[in-house]
Design a protein around this motif. Structure first.
Motif, mmCIF file in Angstrom:
data_model
loop_
_atom_site.group_PDB
_atom_site.id
_atom_site.type_symbol
_atom_site.label_atom_id
_atom_site.label_comp_id
_atom_site.label_asym_id
_atom_site.label_seq_id
_atom_site.Cartn_x
_atom_site.Cartn_y
_atom_site.Cartn_z
ATOM 1 N N ALA A 148 0.832 -1.207 0.000
ATOM 2 C CA ALA A 148 0.000 0.000 0.000
ATOM 3 C C ALA A 148 0.864 1.253 0.000
ATOM 4 O O ALA A 148 0.593 2.216 -0.734
ATOM 5 C CB ALA A 148 -0.936 -0.002 1.210
ATOM 6 N N HIS A 149 1.930 1.246 0.794
ATOM 7 C CA HIS A 149 2.841 2.385 0.856
ATOM 8 C C HIS A 149 3.456 2.676 -0.522
ATOM 9 O O HIS A 149 3.636 3.839 -0.896
ATOM 10 C CB HIS A 149 3.941 2.116 1.895
ATOM 11 N N LEU A 150 3.765 1.612 -1.260
ATOM 12 C CA LEU A 150 4.404 1.767 -2.566
ATOM 13 C C LEU A 150 3.398 1.888 -3.710
ATOM 14 O O LEU A 150 3.793 2.136 -4.861
ATOM 15 C CB LEU A 150 5.336 0.579 -2.829
ATOM 16 N N GLY A 151 2.116 1.720 -3.413
ATOM 17 C CA GLY A 151 1.094 1.822 -4.455
ATOM 18 C C GLY A 151 1.082 0.638 -5.401
ATOM 19 O O GLY A 151 0.749 0.783 -6.576
ATOM 20 N N ILE A 152 1.421 -0.546 -4.904
ATOM 21 C CA ILE A 152 1.425 -1.757 -5.723
ATOM 22 C C ILE A 152 0.194 -2.587 -5.375
ATOM 23 O O ILE A 152 -0.017 -2.927 -4.211
ATOM 24 C CB ILE A 152 2.697 -2.607 -5.474
ATOM 25 N N ALA A 153 -0.598 -2.914 -6.378
ATOM 26 C CA ALA A 153 -1.749 -3.794 -6.165
ATOM 27 C C ALA A 153 -1.228 -5.200 -5.879
ATOM 28 O O ALA A 153 -0.302 -5.674 -6.543
ATOM 29 C CB ALA A 153 -2.642 -3.806 -7.400
ATOM 30 N N ARG A 154 -1.827 -5.849 -4.905
ATOM 31 C CA ARG A 154 -1.397 -7.205 -4.529
ATOM 32 C C ARG A 154 -1.413 -8.154 -5.744
ATOM 33 O O ARG A 154 -0.539 -9.011 -5.867
ATOM 34 C CB ARG A 154 -2.293 -7.728 -3.412
ATOM 35 N N THR A 155 -2.369 -7.982 -6.634
ATOM 36 C CA THR A 155 -2.468 -8.853 -7.811
ATOM 37 C C THR A 155 -1.339 -8.627 -8.811
ATOM 38 O O THR A 155 -1.105 -9.470 -9.676
ATOM 39 C CB THR A 155 -3.818 -8.654 -8.524
#
Length: 172
Positions: A110-117
């Motif tokens: 979330a901090h890095l703005g990466i979607a888990r998928t």
């Protein structure tokens, strides 16, 4: 020193598999001389690491490549396209891993703005000379988190101090 290294590979989301890149044509192929040997890569498939790697700098473009040594072929090589002297072994792990608690990984993503998928997790591997050989350790405290869709990655130091920097890697 390892034997010659195969071509670069493409990461799949969740790092459940790494797949060989499509064959490269001579006009797209770049061969890098690394401490692990020669690696053929396609610079158009690079992963951008804008903040570099802890202790190594190494801002810029990186490629992920297979290891040609069957004793450690579960590991991969992360090599800087811009400075091939910056290269390291990494252990790809799925996002659903025991190596990092889901809450800590979700916070970092979330901090890095990466979607888990779209996330891939790489653990940096270090080698240490010990009596009778070499000990490989993984750094669970500062994984490299990659957005495979955007082809960007960051080494992220987890806030939870429970993760070791040098956990012995047991070959599976």
């Amino acid at each position: 020193m390892l034997t010659a290294v195969a071509h670069a590979i493409r990461m799949s989301p969740d790092m459940s598999e790494t797949t060989p890149d499509a064959p490269m044509t001579p006009d797209t192929q770049m061969v890098l001389d690394t401490r692990f040997g020669r690696i053929a890569i396609d610079p158009d498939r690079a992963i951008e690491i804008p903040r570099g790697l802890v202790g190594l700098g190494g801002r810029g473009r990186f490629a992920l490549a297979e290891v040609a040594d069957e004793r450690i072929d579960h590991l991969k090589i992360l090599v800087s396209i811009d400075n091939p002297k910056v290269s390291m072994l990494v252990l790809p792990v799925p996002v659903k891993t025991d190596a990092i608690d889901a809450e800590d990984l979700d916070e970092a993503l979330a901090h890095l703005g990466i979607a888990r998928t779209n996330a891939a997790v790489l653990l940096v591997v270090a080698s240490h000379r010990v009596e009778g050989g070499v000990l490989l350790t993984i750094n669970r405290r500062a994984p490299i988190l990659v957005d495979v869709e955007a082809r960007r990655g960051w080494q992220h130091v987890l806030h939870n101090p429970k993760y070791p920097i040098r956990q012995p890697l047991i070959a599976g």
